[in-house]
Design a protein around this motif. Structure first.
Motif, PDB file in Angstrom:
ATOM      1  N   SER A  36     -36.911  40.315  16.656  1.00 14.09           N
ATOM      2  CA  SER A  36     -37.504  39.417  17.606  1.00 14.09           C
ATOM      3  C   SER A  36     -37.466  37.855  17.068  1.00 14.09           C
ATOM      4  N   TYR A  74     -39.035  48.663  18.038  1.00 19.23           N
ATOM      5  CA  TYR A  74     -38.967  47.746  19.199  1.00 19.23           C
ATOM      6  C   TYR A  74     -40.113  48.486  20.217  1.00 19.23           C
ATOM      7  N   ILE A 131     -32.422  43.677  20.268  1.00 19.41           N
ATOM      8  CA  ILE A 131     -32.455  44.380  18.666  1.00 19.41           C
ATOM      9  C   ILE A 131     -31.338  43.888  17.798  1.00 19.41           C
ATOM     10  N   GLU A 168     -35.154  50.564  14.015  1.00 17.29           N
ATOM     11  CA  GLU A 168     -35.515  49.271  14.943  1.00 17.29           C
ATOM     12  C   GLU A 168     -35.523  49.570  16.291  1.00 17.29           C
TER      13      GLU A 168
END
Length: 700
Positions: free
Chosen positions: A30, A124, A140, A120
């Motif tokens: 992010s 997320y 991502i 990830e």
């Protein structure tokens, strides 16, 4: 671009920026600047638009061919492993994974994702909720352009709900698929007139019922060219049948299998009957291997079990697996009734080959225990196999003296895994019934941002015996090898990627065509370029193997190199044009070869038309070239050529309503330097051969 997609993504991005400003987001993917979400949305919209254009004109086969599959063939990977791997991806394309409800184990089915990328994706989804579109994959950080585009073929955006496991849901939402294929050679082989017991056609059929990723049941029936059909020893029809059943996520049972299935755990030192594509595939997945029980739905007649198995889970921490198997094996028998070798080709064309069919029985019991903690894993694997007739290989040759022998085989291993944010460590150490030890360790770490390093160290004792091992290595056997492998993936930017590996192997016991201990070296580097309009690859591979020098006892080092250049362009109207060239140099033998190929592809609606022509010119088999070909679904083709000639083919794939797809392929090989092709029963008296293949795939 649909307006709903823009609105959904805009709302999502607005929420992400608000969380960023509030200091709520701390995950690596992010990293968005504090800009207006409208500006970010404009950039995202343009990227998604170009990505959608590229997706319309390029299929996942092209990407994997360049990065993984061709290297696997050249490396000597078993054809059945490539077919099984390719078959699994075709299945996932037909039945994509719902990324909003997928588990870690489900995403591990995708061999181009590593552990970091899978974690990830899960993180997320945990932080920001279900994905609204595939365009969110760009948020991502660990996913580059290649992985994002590959994911669009194998995942879908569905509701974030737990899969229903009731029998009513399975029956109401299940789908039936029938696939049948036929290959007709437009020529005669020597064995077709005198030697083979069946007709020259190859065909197979698969009937399957499936409900999402939860239930799969079906049967595969296959017939190789030259094998009798509803005649002789195959009076019941096909030469090979494979019934299978697999249930995932039912109550506390992670997996239930019955019929024919595969099993793979840890690094494959005890149970590795799953497939492994070699060094580039290991680099793509950063050493991660697929684990667990899996239904055997392919045409491969080797490396499977037959019986039943189950994996029980407790709080996603404890996994217990147990399976029982009793199956037939093909074997070459000695005069005293013992088995000289286990045969895995699956061919039963001649009387001699038919005499080897199912003449040996193997009974197995296997178990695996695994405990998953927070960032670490411990496990144990055991396998006992008993043959009804002992293995007694001919040991007159020195390289055969270490071949497995006896009637009973037992292997036990301990495995571990440690996973941190930018570092992972995994390994397995195994022992056989005689006390011989084998071990493999792998380390993966991220350095300097997004640069990934993979280190694999292996030691396989020449005394180690296992009938079901299939671990990482340069040889086909998990035995008599020590080595060190170093791989690197370095994204240069969003479109360019540099990757490569160095591998050194040592064989303490003499191998085939050697007289003493020997070494091998393998190095490969390639630069990949990917964009909406153009994609290309430049690669160089150098290998060295030691072999005896003719009739002398001295050893010589045989060096060879392969250089490749691929370039393709996606054009408007669904057109794609590509060119491929390669040069092969067998330095020690002073033999050279090369090939040039052109491809033209047209897509409209759901239909595909492709034409390809390749010219090859090599001085001998040592400088042979490999050419990838687009083929029928669930069939991978990467033939090799030596001499001088042309190879060209036409392929048409038509998709109709109600899940009906038809494929037709016509291929021709013309040689300029010979009047006879092949040898023994495969001899074709002529300088040209052509094949016609057709397939019908119907799903409802």
């Amino acid at each position: 671009m649909p307006i709903t997609f823009v609105n959904e993504s805009a709302a999502r991005l607005d929420g992400l920026v608000q969380k960023r400003e509030a200091g709520e987001s701390r995950v690596a993917f992010s990293r968005f600047p504090l800009l207006s979400w409208r500006l970010v949305m404009a950039v995202i919209a343009m990227m998604v638009a170009t990505q959608m254009i590229a997706q319309q004109t390029r299929e996942w086969e092209e990407d994997l061919r360049q990065l993984i599959l061709t290297e696997a063939v050249e490396n000597g990977t078993e054809e059945r492993d490539i077919e099984e791997w390719y078959d699994q991806l075709c299945e996932l394309e037909r039945n994509p994974i719902n990324i909003n409800s997928a588990t870690k184990e489900t995403l591990e089915q995708l061999p181009f994702l590593n552990d970091k990328q899978i974690e990830e994706i899960m993180a997320y989804r945990y932080h920001y909720g279900p994905l609204c579109s595939k365009g969110e994959l760009m948020m991502i950080a660990s996913l580059d352009y290649f992985e994002r585009r590959m994911l669009t073929h194998f995942v879908c955006i569905g509701e974030a709900e737990k899969p229903k496991t009731t029998t009513k849901e399975w029956l109401s939402k299940g789908q039936i698929q029938v696939v049948t294929a036929l290959q007709c050679p437009l020529y005669r082989r020597k064995g077709d007139d005198n030697g083979y017991q069946g007709y020259p056609y190859k065909h197979w059929t698969r009937l399957e019922w499936k409900q999402g990723q939860q239930v799969k049941a079906g049967i595969m029936a296959s017939q190789d060219a030259g094998e009798p059909f509803f005649a002789g020893a195959n009076s019941k029809g096909f030469d090979y049948y494979s019934p299978y059943l697999q249930i995932n996520g039912w109550a506390t049972w992670k997996t239930l299998v019955a019929g024919r299935f595969r099993a793979a755990y840890a690094q494959g030192l005890v149970l590795g009957s799953s497939f492994s594509l070699g060094k580039m595939a290991a680099l793509a997945a950063m050493g991660r291997r697929q684990e667990g029980l899996k239904a055997h739905a392919s045409r491969s007649e080797a490396d499977y079990f037959q019986g039943m198995g189950a994996t029980w889970k407790w709080r996603n921490q404890l996994l217990l697996t147990l399976f029982l198997s009793h199956r037939s094996l093909d074997a070459t028998l000695n005069d005293d009734g013992t088995a000289a070798t286990i045969v895995s080709s699956g061919y039963h064309r001649t009387q001699q080959e038919m005499a080897k069919k199912a003449n040996t029985k193997a009974s197995s019991i296997g178990a695996n225990w695994q405990w998953n903690g927070k960032g670490w894993t411990l496990g144990m694997t055991a396998l006992y196999t008993s043959l009804n007739r002992p293995l007694n290989p001919d040991k007159s040759q020195i390289y055969r003296m270490i071949y497995p022998s006896g009637k009973d085989f037992f292997n036990l291993s301990a495995s571990y895994g440690i996973r941190k944010r930018k570092f992972s460590l995994a390994g397995e150490t195994a022992i056989d019934r005689k006390g011989a030890v084998s071990s493999v360790q792998s380390v993966n770490c991220s350095v300097a941002g997004r640069v990934e390093l993979l280190l694999i160290q292996r030691f396989y004792s020449y005394r180690y015996e296992s009938l079901s091992a299939h671990a990482f290595g340069s040889g086909s056997r998990t035995q008599n090898e020590s080595g060190l492998y170093l791989g690197v993936v370095c994204p240069l930017d969003s479109r360019w990627k540099l990757q490569g590996y160095l591998d050194w192997a040592y064989y303490p016991w003499p191998r085939y065509q050697t007289t003493r201990s020997s070494y091998a070296f393998d190095a490969m580097s390639q630069i990949v370029f990917d964009s909406d309009r153009y994609d290309g690859l430049v690669s160089v591979r150098t290998r060295m193997q030691q072999k005896k020098n003719g009739a002398d006892m001295d050893m010589q080092s045989l060096w060879s190199s392969v250089m490749k250049l691929n370039l393709a362009r996606n054009m408007e109207g669904g057109w794609r044009v590509g060119g491929m060239s390669q040069v092969v140099c067998a330095h020690t033998q002073r033999e050279y070869g090369g090939s040039v190929a052109l491809q033209l592809e047209k897509k409209w609606r759901n239909n595909t038309l492709m034409a390809s022509i390749a010219y090859f010119n090599t001085s001998d088999n040592a400088s042979r070239v490999y050419t990838y070909e687009r083929g029928l679904s669930y069939s991978f083709s990467c033939p090799s050529f030596d001499g001088k000639g042309l190879r060209y083919y036409l392929l048409a794939r038509l998709k109709r309503h109600r899940g009906l797809q038809m494929t037709l392929k016509w291929g021709v090989t013309n040689y300029f330097d010979r009047t006879r092709i092949g040898d023994s029963y495969q001899t074709i008296y002529g300088s040209s051969k052509s094949d016609l293949e057709c397939q019908v795939d119907w799903k409802w």
